[in-house]
Design an enzyme around this catalytic site. Sequence first.
Site, mmCIF file in Angstrom:
data_model
loop_
_atom_site.group_PDB
_atom_site.id
_atom_site.type_symbol
_atom_site.label_atom_id
_atom_site.label_comp_id
_atom_site.label_asym_id
_atom_site.label_seq_id
_atom_site.Cartn_x
_atom_site.Cartn_y
_atom_site.Cartn_z
ATOM 1 N N HIS A 159 3.075 -0.380 -12.142
ATOM 2 C CA HIS A 159 4.291 -0.224 -12.710
ATOM 3 C C HIS A 159 4.372 -1.769 -13.876
ATOM 4 O O HIS A 159 4.475 -1.751 -14.683
ATOM 5 C CB HIS A 159 5.626 -0.940 -11.891
ATOM 6 N N GLY A 193 0.605 -2.445 -20.991
ATOM 7 C CA GLY A 193 -0.124 -2.446 -20.901
ATOM 8 C C GLY A 193 -0.740 -3.541 -19.265
ATOM 9 O O GLY A 193 0.399 -4.005 -19.087
ATOM 10 N N ARG A 202 1.925 -1.075 -5.535
ATOM 11 C CA ARG A 202 2.784 -0.179 -7.017
ATOM 12 C C ARG A 202 3.293 -1.256 -7.631
ATOM 13 O O ARG A 202 3.027 -0.393 -9.278
ATOM 14 C CB ARG A 202 4.018 -0.172 -5.570
ATOM 15 N N HIS A 250 0.868 7.409 -2.656
ATOM 16 C CA HIS A 250 1.679 7.907 -1.562
ATOM 17 C C HIS A 250 0.400 7.967 -0.283
ATOM 18 O O HIS A 250 1.046 8.460 0.598
ATOM 19 C CB HIS A 250 1.996 9.214 -2.358
ATOM 20 N N THR A 251 -0.181 7.970 -0.005
ATOM 21 C CA THR A 251 -0.691 8.340 1.345
ATOM 22 C C THR A 251 -0.633 7.641 2.320
ATOM 23 O O THR A 251 -0.576 7.195 3.646
ATOM 24 C CB THR A 251 -2.181 8.124 1.527
ATOM 25 N N ASP A 257 -6.148 7.514 3.568
ATOM 26 C CA ASP A 257 -6.324 8.196 3.940
ATOM 27 C C ASP A 257 -6.443 9.735 2.775
ATOM 28 O O ASP A 257 -5.655 9.418 2.181
ATOM 29 C CB ASP A 257 -6.487 8.708 4.960
ATOM 30 N N THR A 283 0.672 9.601 8.907
ATOM 31 C CA THR A 283 -0.698 8.054 9.298
ATOM 32 C C THR A 283 0.488 7.378 7.921
ATOM 33 O O THR A 283 -0.506 7.151 7.039
ATOM 34 C CB THR A 283 -2.177 8.207 8.837
ATOM 35 N N ASN A 292 12.237 -0.497 -11.074
ATOM 36 C CA ASN A 292 12.601 -1.135 -9.956
ATOM 37 C C ASN A 292 12.888 -2.559 -9.166
ATOM 38 O O ASN A 292 12.883 -2.905 -8.285
ATOM 39 C CB ASN A 292 11.346 -2.302 -10.934
#
Length: 336
Positions: A75, A81, A71, A204-205, A263, A258, A105
């Site tokens: 961000h 950049g 993350r 976001h898994t 995954d 999970t 943040n």
Amino acid sequence: MGSSRGVTTTLIFSPLATTFLVAIGLLLCQSNAQLTSTFYATTCPNVSGIVSTVIQQALQSDARIGASLIRLHFHDCFVQGCDGSILLTDNSTTNIQSEQNAAPNVNSARGFGVVDNIKTAVENACPGVVSCADILALAAEASVSLSGGPSWSVPLGRRDSRSANQGGANASIPAPFDNLSNLTSKFSAVGLNTNDLVALSGAHTFGRAQCRTFVNRLYNFSASGPDPTLTSSYVTTLQQTCPQNGNGAALANLDPTTPDAFDNNYFSNLQGNQGLLQSDQELFSANGAPVALVNAFSANQTAFFQSFAQSMVNMGNISPLTGSSGEIRRDCKIIN
């Protein structure tokens, strides 16, 4: 964006010629992006291993850290950049207003201590060589691969900015409340397409989200109550974690199946109306390219992994500082 797709040849005379043509293709790729996976081959050859070792140690006591580190890279790249600007702290002397205090943040971005630990280890091995921006890119790859996800060669050679952009962070970083149109616009603004949007959302898994980022969906979202794109059983579960007027900093798993593994279950969750954030479920809320990609990635984890790796390279190529621009920070928190 850093890809050599489209470089083809029909005249291959020998293995040597093949090698030469591949090398030319790689040079074209590298000169276009100004980054290369071999950037530290002679100056800091063990940098990837150093980064991975520190993250492995951190994961032993913090299952969330991999998601938190990727993350940070995300961000960072969406604001002026991939230049390490998110790592700079407030400093009145150098007129730095930290991106860490921007709405996307503040009280949620984390993992800065692990980045500092990585920087210390890298500086001990190769003083003054590796940028903080490159450390974020390497940490993102290591975090994914150590959690069961794909591995990829990280293009390197970024330098660190000497400024931060708090206003840019407020405006440019995709928000958990964004609809599909806003998400698409924010990705497009940095040169990323719909495939990148869906693939990168698959991060976001793993990881967690604070109640404040989705509690609006659980109670008075619409005239009938909760967000109708959530299943009633999922709403009930989330209401237990996030009661009305409760602790907005309480955490819920982004992937209820999970939560700590990388995954493709994220996409199956969307198909089952169990996308935790509004910005997640938006990908499956309308006909068109996002829905088709969600279905494809849910059905084929390998396809997701390949697209994710390429989209991470694409994202890592957003406006890097190279050459003599910027600097190599000695301490990621402050400019030299």
